[in-house]
Structure formats: structure tokens, C-alpha cells
Design an enzyme around this catalytic site. Structure first.
Site, PDB file in Angstrom:
ATOM      1  N   ILE A 130       0.834  -1.208   0.000  1.00 23.20           N
ATOM      2  CA  ILE A 130       0.000   0.000   0.000  1.00 23.20           C
ATOM      3  C   ILE A 130       0.863   1.251   0.000  1.00 23.20           C
ATOM      4  CG2 ILE A 130      -0.226  -0.019   2.534  1.00 23.20           C
ATOM      5  CD1 ILE A 130      -3.148   0.991   2.104  1.00 23.20           C
ATOM      6  N   VAL A 131       0.432   2.237  -0.726  1.00 26.64           N
ATOM      7  CA  VAL A 131       1.071   3.547  -0.695  1.00 26.64           C
ATOM      8  C   VAL A 131       0.111   4.521  -0.025  1.00 26.64           C
ATOM      9  CG1 VAL A 131       1.776   5.507  -2.105  1.00 26.64           C
ATOM     10  CG2 VAL A 131       2.670   3.253  -2.608  1.00 26.64           C
ATOM     11  N   ASP A 132       0.599   5.117   1.037  1.00 21.03           N
ATOM     12  CA  ASP A 132      -0.192   6.067   1.819  1.00 21.03           C
ATOM     13  C   ASP A 132       0.338   7.464   1.485  1.00 21.03           C
ATOM     14  OD1 ASP A 132      -1.757   7.220   3.803  1.00 21.03           O
ATOM     15  OD2 ASP A 132      -0.578   6.504   5.466  1.00 21.03           O
ATOM     16  N   THR A 165       7.664   6.050   1.855  1.00 20.33           N
ATOM     17  CA  THR A 165       8.414   4.793   1.881  1.00 20.33           C
ATOM     18  C   THR A 165       8.834   4.381   0.476  1.00 20.33           C
ATOM     19  OG1 THR A 165       7.058   4.090   3.760  1.00 20.33           O
ATOM     20  CG2 THR A 165       8.339   2.379   2.656  1.00 20.33           C
ATOM     21  N   LYS A 197      -3.796   5.179  -1.334  1.00 19.98           N
ATOM     22  CA  LYS A 197      -4.723   6.176  -0.781  1.00 19.98           C
ATOM     23  C   LYS A 197      -4.415   7.492  -1.472  1.00 19.98           C
ATOM     24  CE  LYS A 197      -4.461   4.080   3.778  1.00 19.98           C
ATOM     25  NZ  LYS A 197      -4.067   4.311   5.178  1.00 19.98           N
TER      26      LYS A 197
HETATM   27  P1  IMP Z   1       3.779   5.616   3.345  1.00 17.42           P
HETATM   28  O1  IMP Z   1       5.266   5.738   3.493  1.00 17.42           O
HETATM   29  O2  IMP Z   1       3.051   6.691   4.098  1.00 17.42           O
HETATM   30  O3  IMP Z   1       3.331   5.523   1.911  1.00 17.42           O
HETATM   31  O4  IMP Z   1       3.370   4.317   4.099  1.00 17.42           O
HETATM   32  C1  IMP Z   1       3.482   3.104   3.488  1.00 17.42           C
HETATM   33  C2  IMP Z   1       3.474   1.968   4.490  1.00 17.42           C
HETATM   34  O5  IMP Z   1       2.665   2.253   5.646  1.00 17.42           O
HETATM   35  C3  IMP Z   1       2.831   0.772   3.840  1.00 17.42           C
HETATM   36  O6  IMP Z   1       3.761   0.009   3.116  1.00 17.42           O
HETATM   37  C4  IMP Z   1       2.260   0.045   5.037  1.00 17.42           C
HETATM   38  O7  IMP Z   1       3.256  -0.742   5.626  1.00 17.42           O
HETATM   39  C5  IMP Z   1       1.865   1.148   5.977  1.00 17.42           C
HETATM   40  N1  IMP Z   1       0.451   1.535   5.795  1.00 17.42           N
HETATM   41  C6  IMP Z   1      -0.028   2.703   5.318  1.00 17.42           C
HETATM   42  N2  IMP Z   1      -1.366   2.727   5.315  1.00 17.42           N
HETATM   43  C7  IMP Z   1      -1.758   1.506   5.770  1.00 17.42           C
HETATM   44  C8  IMP Z   1      -3.044   0.905   5.993  1.00 17.42           C
HETATM   45  O8  IMP Z   1      -4.125   1.468   5.757  1.00 17.42           O
HETATM   46  N3  IMP Z   1      -3.016  -0.356   6.496  1.00 17.42           N
HETATM   47  C9  IMP Z   1      -1.873  -1.031   6.771  1.00 17.42           C
HETATM   48  N4  IMP Z   1      -0.657  -0.505   6.566  1.00 17.42           N
HETATM   49  C10 IMP Z   1      -0.591   0.751   6.087  1.00 17.42           C
HETATM   50 MG    MG Z   2       4.498  -1.818   3.181  1.00 18.88          MG
END
Ligand code: IMP
Ligand code: MG
Length: 175
Positions: free
Chosen positions: A101-103, A107, A131
Site C-alpha cells: 500500500i502507498v499512503d 516509503t 490512498k
Molecule cells: P507511506 O510511506 O506513508 O506511503 O506508508 C506506506 C506503508 O505504511 C505501507 O507500506 C504500510 O506498511 C503502511 N500503511 C499505510 N497505510 C496503511 C493501511 O491502511 N493499512 C496497513 N498498513 C498501512
Molecule cells: Mg508496506
């Protein structure tokens, strides 16, 4: 935490069909490539990567990388740290990064930069969920499963406080 039952967002069947479509696209795009390396981002990718990799029709190998964000509970701060590196030398190889998932995208963006610096022949990204409204980077996703609203989702590899990872469907929980 109370043992709340996640509200279903994508059923097993819907996920299975979408993953099969993604595998067909990837197999066709990489046709003729002899050294595709799938790089899974632990731990959330493990079920998606297992299903996707077994449906590919091109030669491929698999390696893993683990990262963690500083001080994260359910929101990313933007600071990312590599906690387990690949065992494979990727220079000159075709790399496909596979994530659950990309939030915010911090990351994935961090990993794209870190891996690009090692000189792969190509580097693309494959992500099951995004998201969209939460994105804070313009990290490029080459193969995307689904866009989802701003919910905390679990199952199919994804967790909330390390729970729910092995649920067969993707559901949302209140955090
Ligand atoms: P980012 O760096 O904010 O894009 O976060 C990415 C990482 O956060 C993902 O690879 C997940 O490990 C975790 N993550 C973000 N949102 C969720 C979610 O809704 N459920 C579970 N893990 C999440
Ligand atoms: Mg992840």
C-alpha cells in the site's frame, strides 16, 4: 484493542481477479526479459507478492527489503530507515518493486531513490492499494491494484498493530 471485525472492502474473489490482471500486464510488458527481479517490501507485501509472482509467465526471482518509519503509529512521518537490505546485487537487472500500500508515498519514494542509485537496468513499481488523497510525494506507480479512500485497511498482508495480516480479504478498521 477490541477484536473488531474489519468491514469488507475487497473480497478474496475481487482481489484474485485484479491480481491476475496485473500479472498478465506485467508478464506481457516483461516478455523476453530474462532477469526480472521482484523486490518485496516486508512485511506487508508477503501475500500479494506470493500470489502475484506465481501468476507471472516470465522468468523471475524474488528478494526482500525491509524498511521502517521513525515514530510511526498509523501515520508516516516521512523519515524512512532501511532495516534489512537485499541479498541480490541489482546493477544491470530489471527490478520490479512490489508493495502492499502507498499512503503518503514516503516509503516507496525513499526506496525508489535508494535502488535507482545502484544502477538497475530498469526500475518499476507495483502496488496493490493507494490512498490517493493522502499522497505527499509524486512517486510513480507503474502497476496499481486499487485506489482506496483514506481508511486504515487490513488483511491480505496488511496489519493494524501486527494484527489481521492473514485475513483473506481487505477490510477497514477504525483506528
Ligand atoms: P507511506 O510511506 O506513508 O506511503 O506508508 C506506506 C506503508 O505504511 C505501507 O507500506 C504500510 O506498511 C503502511 N500503511 C499505510 N497505510 C496503511 C493501511 O491502511 N493499512 C496497513 N498498513 C498501512
Ligand atoms: Mg508496506
Amino acid at each position: 484493542m477490541d477484536p473488531e471485525k474489519p468491514a469488507v472492502l475487497f473480497t478474496e474473489e475481487v482481489i484474485r481477479r485484479r491480481v491476475a490482471e496485473m500479472a498478465r500486464r506485467i508478464s506481457s510488458d516483461y516478455a523476453g526479459v530474462e532477469d526480472l527481479l521482484l523486490v518485496g517490501i516486508l512485511r506487508g507485501c508477503f501475500i500479494f507478492l506470493a500470489d502475484l509472482s506465481r501468476l507471472l509467465t516470465v522468468p523471475r526471482s524474488v528478494d526482500f527489503i525491509a524498511v521502517s518509519s521513525y515514530g510511526r503509529v498509523t501515520t508516516s512521518t516521512g523519515a524512512v530507515r532501511l532495516i534489512m537490505d537485499l541479498r541480490t546485487e541489482i546493477s544491470g537487472k530489471h527490478v520490479l518493486v512490489v508493495d502492499d500500500i502507498v499512503d503518503t508515498g514516503y516509503t516507496l519514494q525513499y526506496l525508489i531513490n535508494a535502488l535507482k542509485a545502484r544502477g538497475p537496468a530498469s526500475l518499476k513499481t507495483c502496488v496493490l492499494l493507494r490512498k490517493r488523497e493522502r499522497l505527499k510525494t509524486n512517486c510513480e506507480i507503474d502497476y496499481l491494484g486499487f485506489d482506496i479512500p483514506d481508511l486504515w485497511v487490513v488483511g491480505y498482508g496488511l496489519d493494524y498493530a501486527n494484527r489481521y495480516r492473514t485475513l483473506p480479504y481487505v477490510g477497514s478498521v477504525k483506528t
